[in-house]
Write a protein that holds these residues in place. Structure first.
Motif, PDB file in Angstrom:
ATOM      1  N   ARG A  37       0.807  -1.295  -0.005  1.00  0.00           N
ATOM      2  CA  ARG A  37       0.082  -0.438   0.074  1.00  0.00           C
ATOM      3  C   ARG A  37       0.584   1.155  -0.253  1.00  0.00           C
ATOM      4  O   ARG A  37       0.112   2.128  -0.403  1.00  0.00           O
ATOM      5  CB  ARG A  37      -0.751   0.144   0.972  1.00  0.00           C
ATOM      6  CG  ARG A  37      -2.106   1.335   1.305  1.00  0.00           C
ATOM      7  CD  ARG A  37      -2.763   1.492   2.166  1.00  0.00           C
ATOM      8  NE  ARG A  37      -2.625   1.388   3.477  1.00  0.00           N
ATOM      9  CZ  ARG A  37      -3.043   1.343   5.106  1.00  0.00           C
ATOM     10  NH1 ARG A  37      -3.608   0.562   5.259  1.00  0.00           N
ATOM     11  NH2 ARG A  37      -1.611   1.915   5.639  1.00  0.00           N
ATOM     12  N   VAL A  38       1.871   1.674   0.631  1.00  0.00           N
ATOM     13  CA  VAL A  38       2.838   2.488   0.813  1.00  0.00           C
ATOM     14  C   VAL A  38       3.093   2.323  -0.810  1.00  0.00           C
ATOM     15  O   VAL A  38       3.334   3.752  -1.510  1.00  0.00           O
ATOM     16  CB  VAL A  38       4.276   2.335   1.877  1.00  0.00           C
ATOM     17  CG1 VAL A  38       4.688   3.269   1.787  1.00  0.00           C
ATOM     18  CG2 VAL A  38       3.659   2.456   3.437  1.00  0.00           C
ATOM     19  N   MET A  39       3.734   1.043  -0.898  1.00  0.00           N
ATOM     20  CA  MET A  39       4.530   1.176  -2.752  1.00  0.00           C
ATOM     21  C   MET A  39       3.738   2.336  -3.198  1.00  0.00           C
ATOM     22  O   MET A  39       4.361   2.864  -3.958  1.00  0.00           O
ATOM     23  CB  MET A  39       4.822   0.104  -2.685  1.00  0.00           C
ATOM     24  CG  MET A  39       5.937  -0.166  -3.511  1.00  0.00           C
ATOM     25  SD  MET A  39       7.170   1.488  -3.667  1.00  0.00           S
ATOM     26  CE  MET A  39       8.038   0.683  -2.409  1.00  0.00           C
ATOM     27  N   ASN A  40       2.642   1.513  -3.315  1.00  0.00           N
ATOM     28  CA  ASN A  40       1.398   1.826  -4.444  1.00  0.00           C
ATOM     29  C   ASN A  40       1.015   3.831  -3.764  1.00  0.00           C
ATOM     30  O   ASN A  40       1.022   4.728  -5.785  1.00  0.00           O
ATOM     31  CB  ASN A  40       0.222   1.615  -4.163  1.00  0.00           C
ATOM     32  CG  ASN A  40       0.402  -0.120  -4.649  1.00  0.00           C
ATOM     33  OD1 ASN A  40       0.793  -0.376  -6.075  1.00  0.00           O
ATOM     34  ND2 ASN A  40      -0.472  -0.808  -4.770  1.00  0.00           N
ATOM     35  N   PHE A  41       1.179   3.876  -2.562  1.00  0.00           N
ATOM     36  CA  PHE A  41       1.200   5.674  -2.699  1.00  0.00           C
ATOM     37  C   PHE A  41       2.237   6.508  -3.311  1.00  0.00           C
ATOM     38  O   PHE A  41       1.769   7.242  -3.846  1.00  0.00           O
ATOM     39  CB  PHE A  41       0.788   5.522  -1.276  1.00  0.00           C
ATOM     40  CG  PHE A  41       0.998   7.096  -0.711  1.00  0.00           C
ATOM     41  CD1 PHE A  41      -0.084   7.788  -0.706  1.00  0.00           C
ATOM     42  CD2 PHE A  41       1.981   6.871   0.017  1.00  0.00           C
ATOM     43  CE1 PHE A  41      -0.041   9.382  -0.273  1.00  0.00           C
ATOM     44  CE2 PHE A  41       2.391   8.582   0.125  1.00  0.00           C
ATOM     45  CZ  PHE A  41       0.508   9.939  -0.186  1.00  0.00           C
ATOM     46  N   LEU A  42       3.373   6.428  -3.018  1.00  0.00           N
ATOM     47  CA  LEU A  42       4.491   6.377  -3.530  1.00  0.00           C
ATOM     48  C   LEU A  42       4.935   6.211  -5.218  1.00  0.00           C
ATOM     49  O   LEU A  42       5.178   7.423  -5.327  1.00  0.00           O
ATOM     50  CB  LEU A  42       5.722   5.725  -3.136  1.00  0.00           C
ATOM     51  CG  LEU A  42       6.037   5.771  -1.479  1.00  0.00           C
ATOM     52  CD1 LEU A  42       7.589   5.509  -0.393  1.00  0.00           C
ATOM     53  CD2 LEU A  42       6.575   7.346  -1.020  1.00  0.00           C
ATOM     54  N   ILE A  43       3.991   4.900  -6.087  1.00  0.00           N
ATOM     55  CA  ILE A  43       4.302   4.955  -7.366  1.00  0.00           C
ATOM     56  C   ILE A  43       3.252   5.878  -7.589  1.00  0.00           C
ATOM     57  O   ILE A  43       3.288   6.957  -8.882  1.00  0.00           O
ATOM     58  CB  ILE A  43       3.600   4.201  -7.704  1.00  0.00           C
ATOM     59  CG1 ILE A  43       5.007   3.184  -7.627  1.00  0.00           C
ATOM     60  CG2 ILE A  43       3.654   3.244  -8.838  1.00  0.00           C
ATOM     61  CD1 ILE A  43       4.319   1.162  -7.670  1.00  0.00           C
ATOM     62  N   ASP A  44       1.785   6.813  -6.962  1.00  0.00           N
ATOM     63  CA  ASP A  44       1.346   7.818  -7.158  1.00  0.00           C
ATOM     64  C   ASP A  44       1.571   9.011  -7.547  1.00  0.00           C
ATOM     65  O   ASP A  44       1.369   9.846  -8.004  1.00  0.00           O
ATOM     66  CB  ASP A  44       0.238   7.297  -7.285  1.00  0.00           C
ATOM     67  CG  ASP A  44      -1.251   6.327  -7.762  1.00  0.00           C
ATOM     68  OD1 ASP A  44      -0.314   5.418  -8.287  1.00  0.00           O
ATOM     69  OD2 ASP A  44      -1.505   5.707  -6.638  1.00  0.00           O
ATOM     70  N   GLU A  45       2.016   8.788  -5.819  1.00  0.00           N
ATOM     71  CA  GLU A  45       2.627  10.765  -5.461  1.00  0.00           C
ATOM     72  C   GLU A  45       3.363  11.229  -6.236  1.00  0.00           C
ATOM     73  O   GLU A  45       3.575  12.445  -6.886  1.00  0.00           O
ATOM     74  CB  GLU A  45       2.234  10.722  -4.099  1.00  0.00           C
ATOM     75  CG  GLU A  45       1.608  10.645  -3.401  1.00  0.00           C
ATOM     76  CD  GLU A  45       0.580  11.361  -2.967  1.00  0.00           C
ATOM     77  OE1 GLU A  45       1.300  12.763  -3.448  1.00  0.00           O
ATOM     78  OE2 GLU A  45      -0.243  11.546  -3.550  1.00  0.00           O
ATOM     79  N   LEU A  46       4.466   9.548  -7.205  1.00  0.00           N
ATOM     80  CA  LEU A  46       5.714  10.751  -7.386  1.00  0.00           C
ATOM     81  C   LEU A  46       5.618  10.460  -8.898  1.00  0.00           C
ATOM     82  O   LEU A  46       6.465  10.434  -9.411  1.00  0.00           O
ATOM     83  CB  LEU A  46       6.965  10.085  -6.918  1.00  0.00           C
ATOM     84  CG  LEU A  46       7.933   9.912  -5.389  1.00  0.00           C
ATOM     85  CD1 LEU A  46       8.891   8.303  -4.792  1.00  0.00           C
ATOM     86  CD2 LEU A  46       7.984  11.274  -5.132  1.00  0.00           C
ATOM     87  N   GLN A  47       4.914  10.047  -9.799  1.00  0.00           N
ATOM     88  CA  GLN A  47       4.520   9.897 -10.943  1.00  0.00           C
ATOM     89  C   GLN A  47       5.261   9.253 -11.555  1.00  0.00           C
ATOM     90  O   GLN A  47       6.007  10.048 -12.735  1.00  0.00           O
ATOM     91  CB  GLN A  47       3.484  11.205 -11.627  1.00  0.00           C
ATOM     92  CG  GLN A  47       2.464  12.192 -10.249  1.00  0.00           C
ATOM     93  CD  GLN A  47       2.402  13.652 -11.299  1.00  0.00           C
ATOM     94  OE1 GLN A  47       3.370  14.378 -11.949  1.00  0.00           O
ATOM     95  NE2 GLN A  47       1.780  14.094 -10.569  1.00  0.00           N
ATOM     96  N   LEU A  48       5.622   8.430 -11.185  1.00  0.00           N
ATOM     97  CA  LEU A  48       6.711   7.502 -11.854  1.00  0.00           C
ATOM     98  C   LEU A  48       5.994   6.536 -12.554  1.00  0.00           C
ATOM     99  O   LEU A  48       5.040   6.394 -13.239  1.00  0.00           O
ATOM    100  CB  LEU A  48       6.869   6.118 -10.127  1.00  0.00           C
ATOM    101  CG  LEU A  48       7.371   6.368  -9.244  1.00  0.00           C
ATOM    102  CD1 LEU A  48       8.047   4.936  -8.490  1.00  0.00           C
ATOM    103  CD2 LEU A  48       8.721   7.419  -8.905  1.00  0.00           C
ATOM    104  N   ASN A  49       7.480   6.665 -13.750  1.00  0.00           N
ATOM    105  CA  ASN A  49       7.079   6.190 -15.028  1.00  0.00           C
ATOM    106  C   ASN A  49       7.320   4.697 -15.232  1.00  0.00           C
ATOM    107  O   ASN A  49       7.427   4.183 -13.699  1.00  0.00           O
ATOM    108  CB  ASN A  49       8.206   7.016 -15.919  1.00  0.00           C
ATOM    109  CG  ASN A  49       9.770   5.965 -16.128  1.00  0.00           C
ATOM    110  OD1 ASN A  49       9.795   5.527 -15.289  1.00  0.00           O
ATOM    111  ND2 ASN A  49      10.726   7.424 -16.419  1.00  0.00           N
ATOM    112  N   PRO A  50       7.168   3.747 -15.830  1.00  0.00           N
ATOM    113  CA  PRO A  50       6.965   2.250 -15.528  1.00  0.00           C
ATOM    114  C   PRO A  50       8.387   1.464 -15.817  1.00  0.00           C
ATOM    115  O   PRO A  50       8.139   0.989 -15.093  1.00  0.00           O
ATOM    116  CB  PRO A  50       6.298   1.784 -17.812  1.00  0.00           C
ATOM    117  CG  PRO A  50       5.872   2.870 -17.706  1.00  0.00           C
ATOM    118  CD  PRO A  50       6.249   4.354 -17.230  1.00  0.00           C
TER     119      PRO A  50
END
Length: 158
Positions: A48-61
């Motif tokens: 859940r934390v990792m998904n939050f970071l992926i969304d918040e940081l707008q990571l590329n694929p």
């Protein structure tokens, strides 16, 4: 006539209390069954934390793939440490509960738990440094803001 009136008032009072109890119990059941359960599973919490970071940081694929790989690697590495901490705590509390607790043993197990906890904290810090190394400048700034916000929240008394 007076006793009939009293009985009628009592009957209405009982009806009102019954309705009130039904509403109260229904509300408690609704809250109990609809409130989200806390995530006690470390794997789910990390996910859940990792998904939050992926969304918040707008990571590329590519960043997302590497983030997930690092998360899985970190989880696997720290799983053994967490298991060892739980086992050590169990041994310590079994000794505390014994008829003649050995305080020297309890102290040594407590020190061992401290060493394990220190390893876990170090590994976690290095894990976040690894994650941060994948970020561009803007993402890194946002990453720092997120962690500052988390620190402020952890310092607030509950």
């Amino acid at each position: 006539m007076d006793s009939i009136r009293k009985n009628e008032i009592k009957r209405w009072f009982i009806y009102i209390l019954t309705v009130f109890n039904i509403v109260a119990i229904s509300t408690m059941l609704f809250i109990h069954f609809t409130k989200p359960k806390p995530l006690h599973n470390p794997h789910e919490r990390h996910k859940r934390v990792m998904n939050f970071l992926i969304d918040e940081l707008q990571l590329n694929p590519e960043q997302t793939t590497r983030f997930k790989h690092l998360r899985n690697e970190h989880f696997e590495y720290t799983k053994g440490i967490r298991k060892n901490i739980r086992h050590s705590k169990k041994r310590m509390f079994e000794e505390v509960a014994s008829d003649k607790p050995n305080t020297t043993y309890i102290d040594s197990v407590a020190l061992h738990i401290g060493v394990l906890q220190s390893q876990l904290e170090q590994r976690t810090a290095h894990h976040f440094l690894s994650l941060k190394s994948l970020l561009n400048s803007d993402q890194s700034t946002q990453f720092d803001r997120i962690f500052k916000k988390i620190q402020r929240r952890e310092r607030k008394p509950k």
